[in-house]
Motif scaffolding. Structure first.
Motif, PDB file in Angstrom:
ATOM      1  N   PHE A   1       0.806  -1.222   0.000  1.00 44.19           N
ATOM      2  CA  PHE A   1       0.000   0.000   0.000  1.00 44.19           C
ATOM      3  C   PHE A   1       0.845   1.282   0.000  1.00 44.19           C
ATOM      4  CE2 PHE A   1      -3.030  -3.072   1.967  1.00 44.19           C
ATOM      5  CZ  PHE A   1      -3.996  -3.025   0.973  1.00 44.19           C
TER       6      PHE A   1
ATOM      7  N   SER B   1     -11.520   0.549   6.262  1.00 46.68           N
ATOM      8  CA  SER B   1     -10.158   0.028   6.176  1.00 46.68           C
ATOM      9  C   SER B   1     -10.028  -0.857   4.942  1.00 46.68           C
ATOM     10  CB  SER B   1      -9.795  -0.768   7.432  1.00 46.68           C
ATOM     11  OG  SER B   1     -10.593  -1.931   7.534  1.00 46.68           O
ATOM     12  N   LEU B   2      -8.809  -0.918   4.421  1.00 43.78           N
ATOM     13  CA  LEU B   2      -8.476  -1.800   3.305  1.00 43.78           C
ATOM     14  C   LEU B   2      -7.243  -2.582   3.726  1.00 43.78           C
ATOM     15  CD1 LEU B   2      -8.662  -2.904   0.407  1.00 43.78           C
ATOM     16  CD2 LEU B   2      -7.429  -0.861  -0.359  1.00 43.78           C
ATOM     17  N   THR B   3      -7.379  -3.904   3.778  1.00 40.58           N
ATOM     18  CA  THR B   3      -6.278  -4.768   4.200  1.00 40.58           C
ATOM     19  C   THR B   3      -6.082  -5.877   3.170  1.00 40.58           C
ATOM     20  OG1 THR B   3      -7.782  -6.134   5.514  1.00 40.58           O
ATOM     21  CG2 THR B   3      -6.654  -4.333   6.662  1.00 40.58           C
TER      22      THR B   3
ATOM     23  N   LYS C   1      -6.491   2.668  -0.793  1.00 41.54           N
ATOM     24  CA  LYS C   1      -6.462   2.656   0.670  1.00 41.54           C
ATOM     25  C   LYS C   1      -6.863   4.030   1.218  1.00 41.54           C
ATOM     26  CE  LYS C   1      -3.596   1.029   4.500  1.00 41.54           C
ATOM     27  NZ  LYS C   1      -4.439  -0.082   4.955  1.00 41.54           N
TER      28      LYS C   1
ATOM     29  N   GLU D   1     -10.042   4.590   3.609  1.00 36.01           N
ATOM     30  CA  GLU D   1      -9.758   4.963   4.999  1.00 36.01           C
ATOM     31  C   GLU D   1     -10.034   6.435   5.296  1.00 36.01           C
ATOM     32  OE1 GLU D   1      -5.881   3.419   6.076  1.00 36.01           O
ATOM     33  OE2 GLU D   1      -6.627   1.366   5.919  1.00 36.01           O
TER      34      GLU D   1
ATOM     35  N   TYR E   1      -2.314   2.415  -3.197  1.00 34.79           N
ATOM     36  CA  TYR E   1      -2.160   3.502  -2.230  1.00 34.79           C
ATOM     37  C   TYR E   1      -3.404   4.393  -2.241  1.00 34.79           C
ATOM     38  CZ  TYR E   1      -0.667   7.952  -0.273  1.00 34.79           C
ATOM     39  OH  TYR E   1      -0.600   9.117   0.448  1.00 34.79           O
TER      40      TYR E   1
END
Length: 122
Positions: A61, A92-94, A82, A86, A79
């Motif tokens: 990310f 959230s991004l995981t 995310k 967020e 990037y």
């Protein structure tokens, strides 16, 4: 943030497609799965491309980090995805490696009914 959210999904699916094409997977598979967990809605985008190497996973990310050949990727897609999830959407991004490949998970808080009513009332 409907358009931005669509771009995030498109980016995740496009990245999965690129991995599957580059690995010439005969049984290529991209799955989108959504479900409610607690007070969140979760959307998973997964593929069967074999996963992301651990040394790449920790940087995935970061801005300008790319695993694509020169001229093929800017390293800004994940990037920005995310940041959209967020900073703009409060979620959230995981990412983690599942059994068959990468699993990107978006978690977004569900509005409480009273918050939604207040929002609508202005």
């Amino acid at each position: 943030y409907k358009n931005e959210f669509s771009q995030v999904i498109l980016n995740l699916v496009s990245n999965a497609k690129d991995v599957l094409v580059s690995k010439e997977k005969k049984d290529a598979n991209i799955k989108l799965h959504s479900y409610k967990e607690g007070s969140d809605i979760k959307i998973e985008v997964s593929d069967n491309g074999g996963g992301i190497p651990e040394d790449v996973l920790e940087h995935i990310f970061e801005p300008y980090f790319t695993t694509k050949e020169e001229g093929q990727g800017t390293g800004i897609g994940l990037y920005m995805s995310k940041m959209i999830i967020e900073e703009n959407m409060g979620g959230s991004l995981t990412v983690n490696n599942g059994k068959e490949g990468a699993v990107f998970t978006i978690a977004l808080p569900l509005k409480q009914e009273s918050e939604a009513v207040e929002s609508a009332a202005g």
